[in-house]
Design an enzyme around this catalytic site. Sequence first.
Site, short mmCIF file in Angstrom:
data_model
loop_
_atom_site.label_atom_id
_atom_site.label_comp_id
_atom_site.label_asym_id
_atom_site.label_seq_id
_atom_site.Cartn_x
_atom_site.Cartn_y
_atom_site.Cartn_z
N GLY A 47 27.18 10.00 -28.25
CA GLY A 47 28.20 9.46 -29.14
C GLY A 47 27.57 8.65 -30.25
O GLY A 47 26.45 8.93 -30.70
N GLY A 48 28.29 7.61 -30.67
CA GLY A 48 27.82 6.78 -31.77
C GLY A 48 26.46 6.17 -31.48
O GLY A 48 25.69 5.88 -32.40
N GLY A 81 3.72 26.37 -57.16
CA GLY A 81 4.33 25.06 -57.08
C GLY A 81 3.89 24.30 -55.84
O GLY A 81 3.80 23.06 -55.86
N ALA A 82 3.56 25.03 -54.79
CA ALA A 82 3.13 24.38 -53.56
C ALA A 82 1.82 23.62 -53.78
O ALA A 82 1.56 22.60 -53.15
CB ALA A 82 2.96 25.41 -52.44
#
Lengths: 680, 510
Positions: B169-170, B404-405
């Site tokens: 949960g939270g 780009g790498a």
Amino acid sequence: MFNKLLIANRGEIACRVIKTAKRMGIPTVAVYSDADAQALHVKMADEAVHIGPPPASESYIVIDKIMKAIRDTGADAVHPGYGFLSENKAFAEALEAEGVAFVGPPASAIESMGDKITSKKIAAEAGVSTVPGHMGLIEDAAEAIRISGEIGYPVMLKASAGGGGKGMRIAWSEDEVAEGFQASKNEAASSFGDDRMFIEKFVTQPRHIEIQVLADKHGNAIYLGERECSIQRRNQKVVEEAPSPFLDEATRKAMGEQAVSLAKAVGYTSAGTVEFIVDGERNFYFLEMNTRLQVEHPVTELITGVDLVEQMIRVAAGEKLPMAQEDVTLTGWAIESRLYAEDPYRNFLPSIGRLTRYRPPVEVAAGPMLTNGKWLEEGPEGDTAVRNDTGVFEGGEISMYYDPMIAKLCTWGPDRDAAVEAMRVALDGFEVEGIGHNLPFLSAVMDHPKFASGDMTTAFIAEEYPDGFEGVTLPDDALERVAAAAAAMHRVAEIRRTRVSGRMDNHERRVGSDWVVSAQGQRFDVQIKADHDGSTVTIGDRTLRVASDWTPGDQLARVSVDGVPLVMKVGKIPAGFRLRTRGADLKVTVRTPRQAELAEKMPEKQPPDTSKLLLCPMPGLIVKVNVEVGDEVQEGQALCTVEAMKMENILRAEKKGVVSKINAGAGDSLAVDDVIMEFE
Amino acid sequence: MKDIVEQLEERRARARLGGGENRIEAQHAKGKLTARERIELLLDEDSFEEFDMFVAHRATEFGMQANRPPGDGVVTGWGTVNGRQVYVFSQDFTVLGGSVSETHGQKICKIMDMAMQNGAPVVGINDSGGARIQEGVDSLAAYGEVFQRNIEASGVVPQISMIMGPCAGGAVYSPAMTDFIFMVKDSSYMFVTGPDVVKTVTNEVVTAEELGGATTHTKKSSVADGAFENDVEALSEVRRLIDFLPLSNREKPPVRPFFDSPDRIEESLDTLIPANPNQPYDMKELITKIADEGDFYEIQAAFAGNIITGFIRLEGQTVGVVANQPMVLAGVLDIDSSRKAARFVRFCDCFEIPILSLVDVPGFLPGTAQEYNGVIKHGAKLLFAYGEATVPKVTVITRKAYGGAYDVMASKHLKSDVNYAWPTAEIAVMGAKGAVEIIHRKDLGDPEKIAAHTREYEDRFANPFVAAERGFIDEVIQPHSTRRRVCRAFAALRRKVQQRPWKKHDNIPL
């Protein structure tokens, strides 16, 4: 002497020959395939010639390519090593035709000893003892009994077309011959459609012992004692030694003299080996003659001080042998262990890949090797010798194309026990990572009581390890020494951890003296007191003195425990070490008593049983599945092909089995340890 | 007086017993240690200083006033790990299921405030059934207060979460905001909604282990940074991690004595790169051969194997390593590997841990799966992380650095300090084959011409020297001397100061 020597071989033997040639001042030429461009023999030689693609059939054994390399480099002599072209008559003839010296015997000797039947005949004529038998065909049981009586019991009844044990019987008496003859004959008829039979002496408790001979072109021939090679796995020699622990002086002399007379009978020159099979009563019988340098020749060199390669070269150059038979002395004992790139835990399957770590033990000169000043131009001297003939190096690649033997580790000692002990220590100090290898198995053999006593036959491995090799369990005293060492090492590592920067002043961690060591399922409650020279370790009512220069991160620990040397390969695991020594592979944890108490509360998790699964060894793409559900597969059979990074890897069956489920097909992309198929 | 002293001991004994013998036994039966046993193993012997042993909740609803165990389900305090200060909270499942109440939360907040103020890491040991439902919104408020402190402490002190039981949960959002999450195999799980709710809402049938066990979170979701066999191993390995980490952002990373020469030569690295450019090799070999004593603490080992992240030491000092792994997907950058490495780079930058990047990257992974899931923004995370990092940055390109790498992987253009390349490096827009097919499109039908163009391209660009001519590579180095060169580079950067323009904070493409 020659102007230039070409070595028509690769690996350790090429390196071995180059070493001697260098010492003799003869320039050397190496040949290499694509797979060996970075190989050690190429780096060691003065020149190197590329001779083709990786498979030996397209490079190392192509006579034309070797001849071209000879012409291109102007070499005037060729050493063939062993294997490849070493016993190839056509090669010897081709060299002769071009006037290039062959460092080996004449082509005629290669030819006559190359054929099993001819060689046996020549041997018998030369007065060499051969296995008594009747080569002719035998008609009926009566004849079989008569012949068996002549040969002497026990005898082996053999089907002419036999194989795989079928149509074969051992008979110890006339009755057994009478009974077995017909049975074998019937078996042979039904199995091979050929019921021809012959009879041979059956050799009990067979040992493989061979004689080293050396002959020059001036009619001189001598023998250099014997080598025992009984430790074999499927006819592959694993451990050799010289002399044999079994021979007496009279048998040695008789075998040696027969070997020399055979050499003379075939006009032999150079180094050669006459192999015998020896029974439990020291009766010996000729097997074959190897007309080349043997793999295991270093053990002979170590006890005689004779450099066999040097003598081969000198003989080829026409020199006379520098010694007569009476000059040959055997001093001390030498052992050779063959290091194979084979995984002993996976039924000795060949293992290939990058040698990420390869650190052989330091070579040490001693014995005849030291007196003759050979082998080690510099380096330490000792009471026992260590020699490592190798063709690989750290960062090198073990390829699938050649013999998986990567090194021959030899030790010499003044007696057998000393040589064996030196071998144990040397094996423990040999670091090999990146590939599977048989070091643990070799260690196990050295510690085997049968081997230690010298009481072994060629069936040693098959009998002592019938289900393969499953590692070594250390005896209690050795385990206790390991535990004491591990505790002392752990303490050193923990103290270092407390010296990290950023500590709370005056509130530092104090490393205690009480530890609990767990190894091989045993618990040791340990107390350590350290001083300047080492530590005193108390285990129960015993006190052990531990000294070592080990520091954290060292992958090899040399420890003395109560004066007993302990050499271990060291790896790190949570709360302890992986320690490998004497063939044992131990996970050793060292904890404080409280940590140990809490660790005991942890559930024992059974590792998932993967023995009946084929797991994907690397992330990759399935290219092909070779089998179907229900297929029975044999050990070593190809199961499927996985492509990883454009390299095709064939996955093979590790053992016999039946395929029960296939989870992946061609084109599937798999991760490491994904299940490809399952077996029944 | 004597009575009072004895009374204190009695009270302490009661508090230390937590939920009582039976519940402790049940905890052990599950293969789990108790909250206090875990603290014992995490900290140096006898170094634990406990706070708030007698804190009890003040709830009165549902008969809670009758059950007010001392400590309220969490043990808090501080101690040392190899003599260095660490704050710790450890939830006690034997006490009210370790559920989080207002006071339970206050105890955690107290030590987190101290940790931030005094500059020491926080280790949170999670083993809790969740919110204490009887307290209603007070329990939620308690979580919220802890969340806020996680956020404030982020980048101030290292925060490590250990999941050693349920965390649902939270509650999951507190660990989620810490620097590292470690789980224990077979005895811990984390999820926002449990198997029952999942079944009701989506009809999926799934076990807690499948939904949120250690395997799921280390291999699939990447929520966890590592998993261990059991509590004992987990705690001893977290101690090992703490040895690498600075205590806070006010201190330099730790240094410890080392037994490994910075000048160590590794001849075998000269043959690490295979002759065939398409054949993989194991980048971990390079990492361990550079590292002091071969010691490498890997983070997220089971996730996005095409990039490797973790800690080593050089000359005793911690260094973060980011390395492409040619063994997995040829070391390509994709969504997962970019996210994994970006978070690691930002952790190092927060805490002044120098970064070593080992580069062999063929580019970004193509495909709709990548584009649809936003590889543009995820790839940008790593680019952004490297570019904003002001810690010492040293890069070694071993083989491919394409397109780009190349820029992304701590290139000189992203203010990397020292960029080395091996002679085997190929720094180019793309591989020869692809480049030739574009540049010489008209010759595509002629294999001979294409082969010639390919050779020409390789000769010109498939090497480190074009980049070196421009100063994008500071030096081309011998592989065998990599350790020495990298050690010296970091040594020269020990007093590095780099200013960034003032801003409230940046806006990394989340």
